[in-house]
Structures are given as structure tokens and as C-alpha cells.
Design a protein around this motif. Structure first.
Motif, PDB file in Angstrom:
ATOM      1  N   ILE A  93       0.839  -1.205   0.000  1.00  9.03           N
ATOM      2  CA  ILE A  93       0.000   0.000   0.000  1.00  9.03           C
ATOM      3  C   ILE A  93       0.871   1.251   0.000  1.00  9.03           C
ATOM      4  CG2 ILE A  93      -1.684   1.313   1.356  1.00  9.03           C
ATOM      5  CD1 ILE A  93      -2.805  -1.382   2.318  1.00  9.03           C
ATOM      6  N   ALA A  94       1.943   1.237   0.790  1.00 14.68           N
ATOM      7  CA  ALA A  94       2.831   2.396   0.858  1.00 14.68           C
ATOM      8  C   ALA A  94       3.468   2.679  -0.500  1.00 14.68           C
ATOM      9  CB  ALA A  94       3.906   2.165   1.914  1.00 14.68           C
ATOM     10  N   PHE A  95       3.929   1.627  -1.179  1.00 14.75           N
ATOM     11  CA  PHE A  95       4.525   1.810  -2.507  1.00 14.75           C
ATOM     12  C   PHE A  95       3.491   2.357  -3.495  1.00 14.75           C
ATOM     13  CE2 PHE A  95       8.692  -0.685  -2.926  1.00 14.75           C
ATOM     14  CZ  PHE A  95       9.041  -0.421  -1.615  1.00 14.75           C
ATOM     15  N   GLY A  96       2.262   1.814  -3.440  1.00 14.98           N
ATOM     16  CA  GLY A  96       1.216   2.292  -4.341  1.00 14.98           C
ATOM     17  C   GLY A  96       0.856   3.745  -4.069  1.00 14.98           C
ATOM     18  N   PHE A  97       0.735   4.112  -2.789  1.00 18.93           N
ATOM     19  CA  PHE A  97       0.399   5.496  -2.426  1.00 18.93           C
ATOM     20  C   PHE A  97       1.484   6.462  -2.907  1.00 18.93           C
ATOM     21  CE2 PHE A  97       0.413   9.142   0.432  1.00 18.93           C
ATOM     22  CZ  PHE A  97      -0.926   9.486   0.493  1.00 18.93           C
ATOM     23  N   ALA A  98       2.745   6.081  -2.681  1.00 20.59           N
ATOM     24  CA  ALA A  98       3.843   6.943  -3.118  1.00 20.59           C
ATOM     25  C   ALA A  98       3.845   7.122  -4.634  1.00 20.59           C
ATOM     26  CB  ALA A  98       5.177   6.350  -2.655  1.00 20.59           C
ATOM     27  N   THR A 163      11.842  14.924  -1.550  1.00 29.21           N
ATOM     28  CA  THR A 163      12.089  16.209  -0.883  1.00 29.21           C
ATOM     29  C   THR A 163      12.215  17.330  -1.904  1.00 29.21           C
ATOM     30  OG1 THR A 163      13.230  15.093   0.944  1.00 29.21           O
ATOM     31  CG2 THR A 163      13.642  17.443   0.668  1.00 29.21           C
ATOM     32  N   ILE A 164      12.945  17.073  -2.986  1.00 29.56           N
ATOM     33  CA  ILE A 164      13.128  18.099  -4.017  1.00 29.56           C
ATOM     34  C   ILE A 164      11.807  18.429  -4.698  1.00 29.56           C
ATOM     35  CG2 ILE A 164      14.242  18.616  -6.219  1.00 29.56           C
ATOM     36  CD1 ILE A 164      16.615  16.903  -5.281  1.00 29.56           C
ATOM     37  N   SER A 165      11.033  17.406  -5.068  1.00 26.28           N
ATOM     38  CA  SER A 165       9.763  17.669  -5.768  1.00 26.28           C
ATOM     39  C   SER A 165       8.778  18.406  -4.862  1.00 26.28           C
ATOM     40  CB  SER A 165       9.146  16.354  -6.256  1.00 26.28           C
ATOM     41  OG  SER A 165       8.766  15.536  -5.171  1.00 26.28           O
ATOM     42  N   THR A 166       8.767  18.099  -3.552  1.00 29.01           N
ATOM     43  CA  THR A 166       7.890  18.809  -2.621  1.00 29.01           C
ATOM     44  C   THR A 166       8.292  20.276  -2.515  1.00 29.01           C
ATOM     45  OG1 THR A 166       7.644  16.756  -1.357  1.00 29.01           O
ATOM     46  CG2 THR A 166       6.950  18.789  -0.284  1.00 29.01           C
ATOM     47  N   ALA A 251       0.939  18.846   0.273  1.00 31.88           N
ATOM     48  CA  ALA A 251       0.490  18.080   1.444  1.00 31.88           C
ATOM     49  C   ALA A 251       0.671  16.575   1.227  1.00 31.88           C
ATOM     50  CB  ALA A 251      -0.968  18.402   1.750  1.00 31.88           C
ATOM     51  N   VAL A 252       0.221  16.071   0.086  1.00 36.14           N
ATOM     52  CA  VAL A 252       0.306  14.615  -0.128  1.00 36.14           C
ATOM     53  C   VAL A 252       1.748  14.170  -0.340  1.00 36.14           C
ATOM     54  CG1 VAL A 252      -2.058  14.328  -0.960  1.00 36.14           C
ATOM     55  CG2 VAL A 252      -0.246  14.906  -2.588  1.00 36.14           C
ATOM     56  N   GLN A 253       2.588  15.006  -0.952  1.00 35.15           N
ATOM     57  CA  GLN A 253       3.994  14.643  -1.094  1.00 35.15           C
ATOM     58  C   GLN A 253       4.705  14.648   0.254  1.00 35.15           C
ATOM     59  OE1 GLN A 253       6.090  15.973  -4.974  1.00 35.15           O
ATOM     60  NE2 GLN A 253       4.471  17.481  -4.651  1.00 35.15           N
ATOM     61  N   SER A 254       4.275  15.517   1.148  1.00 33.02           N
ATOM     62  CA  SER A 254       4.828  15.502   2.508  1.00 33.02           C
ATOM     63  C   SER A 254       4.480  14.196   3.210  1.00 33.02           C
ATOM     64  CB  SER A 254       4.301  16.692   3.310  1.00 33.02           C
ATOM     65  OG  SER A 254       4.684  17.918   2.709  1.00 33.02           O
ATOM     66  N   LEU A 255       3.261  13.706   2.977  1.00 34.83           N
ATOM     67  CA  LEU A 255       2.886  12.400   3.530  1.00 34.83           C
ATOM     68  C   LEU A 255       3.750  11.283   2.944  1.00 34.83           C
ATOM     69  CD1 LEU A 255      -1.035  12.580   3.590  1.00 34.83           C
ATOM     70  CD2 LEU A 255       0.530  12.649   5.544  1.00 34.83           C
ATOM     71  N   VAL A 256       4.017  11.378   1.664  1.00 34.40           N
ATOM     72  CA  VAL A 256       4.889  10.386   1.016  1.00 34.40           C
ATOM     73  C   VAL A 256       6.281  10.423   1.649  1.00 34.40           C
ATOM     74  CG1 VAL A 256       6.060   9.773  -1.138  1.00 34.40           C
ATOM     75  CG2 VAL A 256       3.642  10.380  -1.170  1.00 34.40           C
ATOM     76  N   LEU A 257       6.773  11.626   1.918  1.00 31.81           N
ATOM     77  CA  LEU A 257       8.103  11.780   2.507  1.00 31.81           C
ATOM     78  C   LEU A 257       8.161  11.161   3.904  1.00 31.81           C
ATOM     79  CD1 LEU A 257      10.880  12.956   1.957  1.00 31.81           C
ATOM     80  CD2 LEU A 257      10.083  15.129   2.916  1.00 31.81           C
ATOM     81  N   VAL A 258       7.153  11.420   4.716  1.00 27.43           N
ATOM     82  CA  VAL A 258       7.092  10.836   6.056  1.00 27.43           C
ATOM     83  C   VAL A 258       6.982   9.309   5.961  1.00 27.43           C
ATOM     84  CG1 VAL A 258       5.740  10.682   8.181  1.00 27.43           C
ATOM     85  CG2 VAL A 258       6.109  12.911   7.100  1.00 27.43           C
ATOM     86  N   GLY A 259       6.132   8.841   5.043  1.00 27.27           N
ATOM     87  CA  GLY A 259       5.983   7.396   4.861  1.00 27.27           C
ATOM     88  C   GLY A 259       7.277   6.742   4.402  1.00 27.27           C
TER      89      GLY A 259
END
Length: 540
Positions: A93-98, A163-166, A251-259
Motif C-alpha cells: 500500500i505504501a509503494f502504491g500510495f507513493a 524532498t526536491i519535488s515537494t 500536502a500529499v507529497q509531505s505524507l509520502v516523505l514521512v511514509g
């Protein structure tokens, strides 16, 4: 008479005099040989221990406790060869979300062009360059950044690009200059390669019998991102400023970064010996693209299938916006939800592919794509039900085709999966460009049925390419069929195991024959010695 003892390594020419005392001297030589062999055996016994120490030292060198030299890696995510992490549901799920919310960066801008024109006070032709800049950056990132997965550790690489894309997305949300927006869009496209790093990583982490399932999760996320980005951007911009779309992206890329920090496991670099360099990676990518028959076959099929996919979705707006449907922009955007339903079947697709030889999964997917396109060719401009069936079928079986092709290509070389994947994705990108240009021209000039017929021709081309090379061909076989036609992966594995055992049996037989001949030689030598002793006795 002399006998040469060749068993003692330190005394290759030890001689023993023949005569009445020969048996005693042979016993002495035999004792010496046994002592030497025992010492040699002790040396051999020590070698595995030495190798084990070397292996343990090498493996311990692969373990990292920090990213970038200062950021601690959670203990449960550190690489441990003795206890490898399980690629379970959470990681899937984490890979799919990212994948979903990083690849979406490429498509947020497409429904917002009118709002960009009003906000920046420029013409439509000027803002129409924004998607072009974004896709151009993405193509460069595929070539220059995604192959780094074969050179560097993937965990810090993914954290870096996210990090760069965010950070760049913050600039997109606040800038008031069209030129700056275009430049930032280009850079965002370059670093939006997270899914292309995750796909080979998923293949490395997952066990072989679940590899296609792991890859299909990432592909599902990627296709979700392609479809849902347009829907979300259109809905948000309908009620808020276009800038809110990019705040959402931050916001969603920040979640990806934390994940990525909390879930993404560390995995050692494939460049353990330091033999690979960045330029060598680029060179081998080009070499693979012209010397690997399976990769070339997959790329040619990918070009055709992605051209059909893009042709369908680009011209669908024209089809539904004109007679007889005359749907609104919002209603057209909601057709993406039908496509999302097809993409959500990704885990089922992976389950099927894991049990089939990938070539057969590709053939089945292509057959179903032809059937779905036939529905569109026959009634796409007449009945909306035909469009819905086509949307669902094309998204579902396009994903199955791409997953099965990728699974097959990853079997070429495990250390080169990032490079092989980069070549595959470049072929998809090329097909998208071709499908957009040719599909739009044919639809506008000749109508919806001609556009659907173009896709049918491309599917026929894919069938020719796929059927020209069978399921079990050797690595460098370009055309034809060899190795049988077994479709089930389990039976093919059993067959290979049996063949390997058969190959060992002749060797065992040869060793046995050699042993028997040696024993016969000893017996004849003993008989000859006894005869000679009898003759000497009679003479005396």
C-alpha cells in the motif's frame, strides 16, 4: 620395478622398490599419503569458515544505520541479511500510495490551462507549453535519474527526489511569473521518477512467487495517479483557485516523505564492488536497448499499447464533448473513475501473472485489449455503454500487459533492473507522444471510428511482435519458439529442476565408470604381482 605415488602433493615422485618387502613399503607410502590427505582435508575444512567470515564481514559492511550520514534509520528498517523484511500488505500500500501522489505531479496542470491563462494574463498558446515542459523534464529524469537505482541505495535516493519535488511544488503554488512556473514545471518533471525507482525495488524485495503482485501494486498506484490527478485538479479548480491544487500536492507529497522515512526499508546498493560508474550505467542502458531481444520485444509492444491508451483518453474528450453525447467537462472528467475501477483490479492481475509464464499473461491481456477496442470501434460513437466497457477493459488489461512485460524483462538481470525499467518506461513515453499526435490528427480529420481503427491497427502490430518470439526462448534468441510451450510457472520450474538433475546424472555415471576402471586396474596390478612372485619362487 618402481611404483610412482602421485597422491602425495609434497612428494610427487616418491618411489618404492619392488621385491619381497614391497607390501610393507606400500603400506608406508599409503600411511604418508593418508597423513598428507588429512592435512589437506583440514585445510579444506578451514576454507568454509574463512569464507563465512569474509561473507559476514561483507554483509555487515552493507548494513547502514543512518541516511546521508546523519539521519537515523529506524532499526526495524535496517538491512539484515539474516532476517530480511517481508514485503507485506503495508509495504504494498505504501509503494502504491507513493507512486500515485508523485506521478500525479505530471498531470495536475492539464485541466488547469484555462485558469493559468486568466491568472498569468497570457494566451492559451503560451500556457499550452506547460505540459510540454513537464513531460520533457520527466523524459530527462527517466534517462538521467531513475537508473541511479542500480548505483545507489534506493532509500536515500527516494527521500532525496521526493524532498526536491515537494520543495519545487511550493514554488509552483506561490509564483506569479509564467516563466518561473514553466521552469519549475520542468524541474518537477525531472524528479518525478519515484515510481520508476520503486518498481525495481519492489521486484528485489518481493519473493519470486509474488514478484508480479508487488510490481502490479506499484503500477496500480502509477495509473491511479495518472487518472486521479486530472479528476482532483478539475474538481478543486472548479470551486477554488488553481493554486489550491498545488497546496494539495505539497500536502500529499509531505505524507509520502514521512511514509518513506517510516516504512521504506533500507536495501544495499547493487554496486557493492564499485565497478559501476554513472557513465557506465548510461552506456549499458543504450547497450541493453539494442542487444537484448526480450527487452526490445517488450519495448515495441509498450510503444504500441501506450499509443493506443493515450489515443483513447485524449480523443475521449472530443468524443464525449460532441454529438451525440454533448457532456460537460466535469462529466467527462468523471469517466476517469471508471478507469480507476479497472486499475483497482491490479492485485488480481498480479496474482494471475505470478502463476503464469509472463508471455502467456501478455498474450491474454492483448487479446482482451483487442476485444475492448472492438467494442469501441463498433459502437463508441453510438452508445455510451460501449464507451464505459472500453474504458474499463482498456485500463484493466493495459495494466496487465505492462506488468507481465516488466516481470519478464526483470528476469534478464537482477542487478540491472533500474536500467531495464528506465528503457521500458522510455518506450512507454515514446508511445504516449505518438498516440497523442497521431490520434488527435486522425480523430479531428476523419472522425471517431477512424481513431478507433488506428488503435486496432496498433494492436495488430503488437500481436505480431509478441508472437514472433515464444515464451521460453533463450536470452539471445531473436525469433522463433524453443523450450516448449508450458504456460504454468510452477510446472516450468519443475521441468527446469528435472533437467538440471538429468544433467548431473551423466556426470555421476562417468565418475562411477572411472572408479570401476580404476578398481579393475588395481585388481589386475595385484594379480600380476602375485604371478611374478610365484614365478620367482619356482625359479628359486
Amino acid at each position: 620395478m618402481t611404483i610412482t605415488d602421485t597422491t602425495a602433493e609434497s612428494s610427487p615422485t616418491a618411489t618404492v622398490n619392488a621385491g619381497p618387502h614391497e607390501p610393507q613399503q606400500q603400506d608406508a607410502a599409503s600411511t604418508t599419503s593418508e597423513n598428507l590427505n588429512r592435512k589437506g582435508q583440514e585445510k579444506v575444512d578451514l576454507e568454509p569458515a574463512t569464507e563465512a567470515v569474509t561473507t559476514n564481514t561483507a554483509e555487515s559492511a552493507l548494513v547502514n544505520s543512518k541516511d546521508f550520514g546523519f539521519l537515523p534509520i529506524p532499526k526495524r528498517l535496517r538491512y539484515d541479511p539474516a532476517r530480511p523484511l517481508t514485503f507485506g500488505l503495508l509495504m504494498n500500500i505504501a509503494f502504491g500510495f507513493a507512486s500515485t501522489f508523485t506521478v500525479a505531479n505530471l498531470y495536475y496542470c492539464q485541466p488547469l490551462l484555462i485558469q493559468f491563462s486568466l491568472s498569468f494574463g497570457v494566451s492559451y498558446s503560451q500556457v499550452s507549453q506547460i505540459p510540454t515542459f513537464t513531460q520533457a523534464g520527466y523524459a530527462i529524469g527517466l534517462v538521467l535519474i531513475s537508473p541511479l537505482g542500480d548505483l545507489l541505495r534506493r532509500r536515500p535516493l527516494i527521500i532525496t527526489v521526493v524532498t526536491i519535488s515537494t520543495s519545487l511544488s511550493i514554488g509552483l503554488a506561490v509564483t506569479k511569473s509564467l516563466g518561473v512556473f514553466k521552469a519549475l514545471s520542468f524541474l518537477v518533471g525531472m524528479v518525478t521518477v519515484t515510481p520508476q525507482i520503486l518498481i525495481p525495488l519492489a521486484a528485489d524485495l518481493a519473493p519470486e512467487h509474488r514478484r508480479a503482485s508487488a510490481i502490479s501494486f506499484v503500477f496500480s498506484g502509477l495509473l491511479f495517479g495518472v487518472l486521479i490527478a486530472r479528476v482532483l485538479a478539475g474538481i478543486i479548480a472548479e470551486f477554488q483557485s488553481w493554486r489550491v491544487v498545488y497546496y494539495f500536492a505539497i500536502a500529499v507529497q509531505s505524507l509520502v516523505l514521512v511514509g518513506a522515512y517510516l516504512i521504506l526499508p533500507d536495501y544495499p546498493s547493487k554496486n557493492v564492488n564499485g565497478e559501476l560508474t554513472y557513465w557506465k550505467i548510461l552506456w549499458t542502458m543504450a547497450k541493453f536497448a539494442v542487444t537484448e531481444p526480450m527487452l526490445i520485444q517488450a519495448c515495441l509492444v509498450n510503444i504500441g499499447s501506450s499509443a493506443c491508451f493515450t489515443n483513447f483518453w485524449v480523443t475521449l474528450t472530443f468524443l464525449l464533448g460532441g454529438p451525440p453525447y454533448n457532456y460537460s467537462t466535469l462529466a467527462i472528467g468523471l469517466f476517469g473513475l471508471v478507469g480507476i475501477l479497472g486499475v483497482s483490479m491490479g492485485p488480481v492481475v498480479g496474482y494471475v501473472i505470478d502463476r503464469l509464464v509472463p508471455w502467456y499473461a501478455s498474450c491474454f491481456a492483448l487479446l482482451m485489449l483487442i476485444l475492448a477496442q472492438s467494442v469501441q470501434l463498433g459502437a463508441g460513437g453510438i452508445n455510451i455503454a460501449a464507451v464505459i466497457i472500453s474504458v474499463f477493459g482498456l485500463d484493466l488489461f493495459r495494466q496487465m500487459l505492462q506488468t507481465s512485460l516488466t516481470t519478464a524483462v526483470f528476469g534478464i538481470s537482477a542487478p540491472a533492473r533500474s536500467r531495464l525499467n528506465a528503457v521500458l518506461i522510455l518506450s512507454i513515453f515514446l508511445g504516449q507522444v505518438m498516440g497523442t499526435a497521431a490520434g488527435t490528427h486522425v480523430f479531428v480529420t476523419f472522425g471517431w471510428r477512424a481513431g478507433a481503427a488506428l488503435s486496432m491497427g496498433l494492436y495488430a502490430w503488437q500481436a505480431i511482435v509478441l508472437l514472433s518470439r515464444g515464451p521460453h526462448c533463450k536470452r539471445y534468441t531473436w525469433f522463433g519458439y524453443e523450450g516448449g510451450l508450458e504456460a504454468r510457472k510452477s510446472r516450468q520450474a519443475t521441468k527446469k529442476a528435472d533437467e538440471s538433475q538429468d544433467l548431473k546424472r551423466p556426470e555421476d555415471a562417468e565418475e562411477k565408470v572411472g572408479f570401476d576402471e580404476k578398481e579393475k586396474g588395481k585388481e589386475s596390478h595385484g594379480a600380476g604381482a602375485e604371478e611374478k612372485q610365484d614365478l620367482d619362487t619356482k625359479s628359486g
